[in-house]
Write an enzyme that holds these catalytic residues in place. Structure first.
Site, PDB file in Angstrom:
ATOM      1  N   LYS A 165      36.460  64.639  43.155  1.00 59.85           N
ATOM      2  CA  LYS A 165      37.541  64.032  43.940  1.00 59.85           C
ATOM      3  C   LYS A 165      37.483  64.507  45.389  1.00 59.85           C
ATOM      4  CE  LYS A 165      41.505  63.671  41.730  1.00 59.85           C
ATOM      5  NZ  LYS A 165      42.745  64.026  41.001  1.00 59.85           N
TER       6      LYS A 165
ATOM      7  N   HIS B 252      39.820  54.717  38.793  1.00 67.20           N
ATOM      8  CA  HIS B 252      40.770  55.764  39.164  1.00 67.20           C
ATOM      9  C   HIS B 252      41.700  55.354  40.301  1.00 67.20           C
ATOM     10  CE1 HIS B 252      38.206  58.151  36.599  1.00 67.20           C
ATOM     11  NE2 HIS B 252      37.187  57.892  37.385  1.00 67.20           N
TER      12      HIS B 252
ATOM     13  N   ARG C  43      52.135  61.544  52.130  1.00 68.20           N
ATOM     14  CA  ARG C  43      52.230  60.315  52.923  1.00 68.20           C
ATOM     15  C   ARG C  43      53.042  59.296  52.138  1.00 68.20           C
ATOM     16  NH1 ARG C  43      49.006  57.162  49.783  1.00 68.20           N
ATOM     17  NH2 ARG C  43      47.147  58.108  48.850  1.00 68.20           N
TER      18      ARG C  43
END
Length: 447
Positions: free
Chosen positions: A158, A235, A291
């Site tokens: 990731k 994902h 965010r």
């Protein structure tokens, strides 16, 4: 409140921010690349400025060009939307140095929570279980191989400096890890300007549930409840809803308590989301997206709170106007993300020109759309075209309204995920709320 805000993004999220600014009487500035000259957000802003060629690294990821545009137009603040510069603490720092307000967390908080391994350590320090994974960001294959041996295969590779599933890849063994690492590093660098990665133990048949939080600069942090995000491909999320169906009261309470504890420990300010994996009564912290989220409309629909307007107010120094007990979760809202992708070819992007477009309407239906007839869907950016949100008093009503909206929605010129969404909504598993994150890749909705 600010007089003028620059929007450092594109497409549907740029138009969403434009609408929030307009409601508050705030003037807007749009930046755009050469590929986006004809897109709606460019034409709708009070002023628009070209910042570079089509590739994001030469336009939307160029923080210095964005700040130069803000200075030129005397914008007092910059809203980064999601993706691109939204989780870049360096860009937030550049804004501070330039005397421009970054509409998001202060850069030290963004650095702490936007760096995924640091966020994991912080959550563990307040007693929240975390998925086994890397202790620090990785930059070399040698580091990744060493971590994988400790964590155990299969692992997920990731991006350490950004979310949204961009660059994420599964590796079953060392050979797959090598390929996944290099691919993820390339994609993370292109999307976020950083090639740092980390590994997590791959856990299967879990639900992906997240909690929305908002904090102000006066010390108040509240949660806006949870969202279900388990229907994903590669994902990345395809369908989200709030409340999460079938979630037990005890798990819901522990999720929101964990989210507030983590955000509080970080001194979090502005809107953010803490993501968790859930199985039965068990839960693991996954990451924090420091965010605004793509799926924020479902939270707006069930709480009645304008999250983008809230972001602007918090960035301007205002206090949150409610305490936790005053925030209710009412009804059910579901969001379908409409991508220019071909589900029959493993959701491969389908660039091209939009030759015809019909948007749905109806009671309880909301559409966030970045396209119009005639625009070119570029290979350079995420292929999200629009989001359809349906709200109902209960889940059955929300599902019925969504099904009708998807039947009304049509796009010509590119392949889209509209048909796939219709199939998912009609499936027994989805209607019963029996979801997990591997359903798409395991073919649960084929045929």
């Amino acid at each position: 409140m600010f007089k003028r805000v620059l929007i450092a993004n594109r497409g549907e999220i740029a138009r969403r921010i434009l609408r929030a600014c307009r409601a508050l009487g705030v003037e807007t500035v749009a930046v755009y690349s050469e590929a986006d000259r004809e897109w709606s957000h460019v034409k709708e802003a009070d002023r628009s400025i070209l910042i570079g060629p089509a590739p994001a690294r030469e336009s939307y990821l160029c923080g210095d060009r964005v700040i130069e545009a803000a200075r030129e137009t005397k914008a007092e603040a910059i809203h980064p939307g999601y993706g691109f510069l939204s989780e870049s603490w360096r860009f937030a720092w550049m804004c501070e140095e330039a005397g421009i307000r970054f509409i998001g967390p202060p850069w030290p908080v963004l650095k702490r929570m936007g760096e995924k391994t640091e966020a994991r350590r912080l959550m563990a320090s307040v007693g929240v279980p975390v998925v086994p994974g890397s202790e620090k960001p990785l930059t070399t294959l040698k580091e990744a191989r060493a971590d994988a041996e400790v964590i155990g295969y299969p692992v997920l590779v990731k991006a350490a400096g950004g979310g949204g599933g961009i660059g994420m890849a599964k590796a079953e063994d060392p050979a797959q890890l090598d390929r996944a690492f290099l691919s993820a590093q390339r994609r993370a660098s292109a999307a976020f300007g950083s090639g740092e990665l980390y590994l997590e133990r791959y856990l299967d048949h879990l639900r992906h549930v997240e909690v929305q939080v908002v904090g102000d600069s006066h010390g108040r942090i509240v949660h806006l409840y949870e969202r279900e995000c388990s229907i994903q491909r590669r994902h990345q999320k395809l369908i989200e809803e709030s409340p999460a169906p079938g979630l037990s009261p005890s798990v819901k309470r522990r999720l929101t308590e964990a989210a507030l504890a983590g955000a509080g420990a970080a001194g979090y300010v502005n809107a953010g989301t803490l993501e968790f994996l859930v199985r039965g009564e068990g839960m693991y912290f996954l990451e924090m997206n420091a965010r605004l989220q793509v799926e924020h409309p479902v939270t707006e629909e069930v709480t009645g709170i304008d999250l983008v307007g809230c972001q602007l107010a918090v960035a301007a120094g205002e206090r949150l106007p409610w305490i936790q007990e005053e925030i209710a979760q009412e009804g059910v809202a579901i969001e379908c993300r409409i991508y220019a992708e071909d589900p029959d070819r493993n959701f491969m992007p389908s660039p091209g020109r939009i030759t015809a477009l019909r948007l749905p309407r109806g009671e309880g239906v909301r559409v966030e759309c970045g396209i119009e007839e005639g625009v070119e869907v570029s290979v350079h950016y995420d292929p999200l075209l629009a989001k359809v949100i349906a709200r109902g008093k209960g889940r059955d009503e929300a599902l019925a309204r969504m099904a009708e909206a998807l039947d009304q929605f049509s796009v010509e010129g590119v392949k889209t995920t509209l048909g796939f969404h219709r199939t998912v909504l009609a499936s027994r598993a989805f209607r019963e709320g029996a979801m997990h994150t591997q359903m798409v890749e395991q073919g649960a909705f084929n045929g």
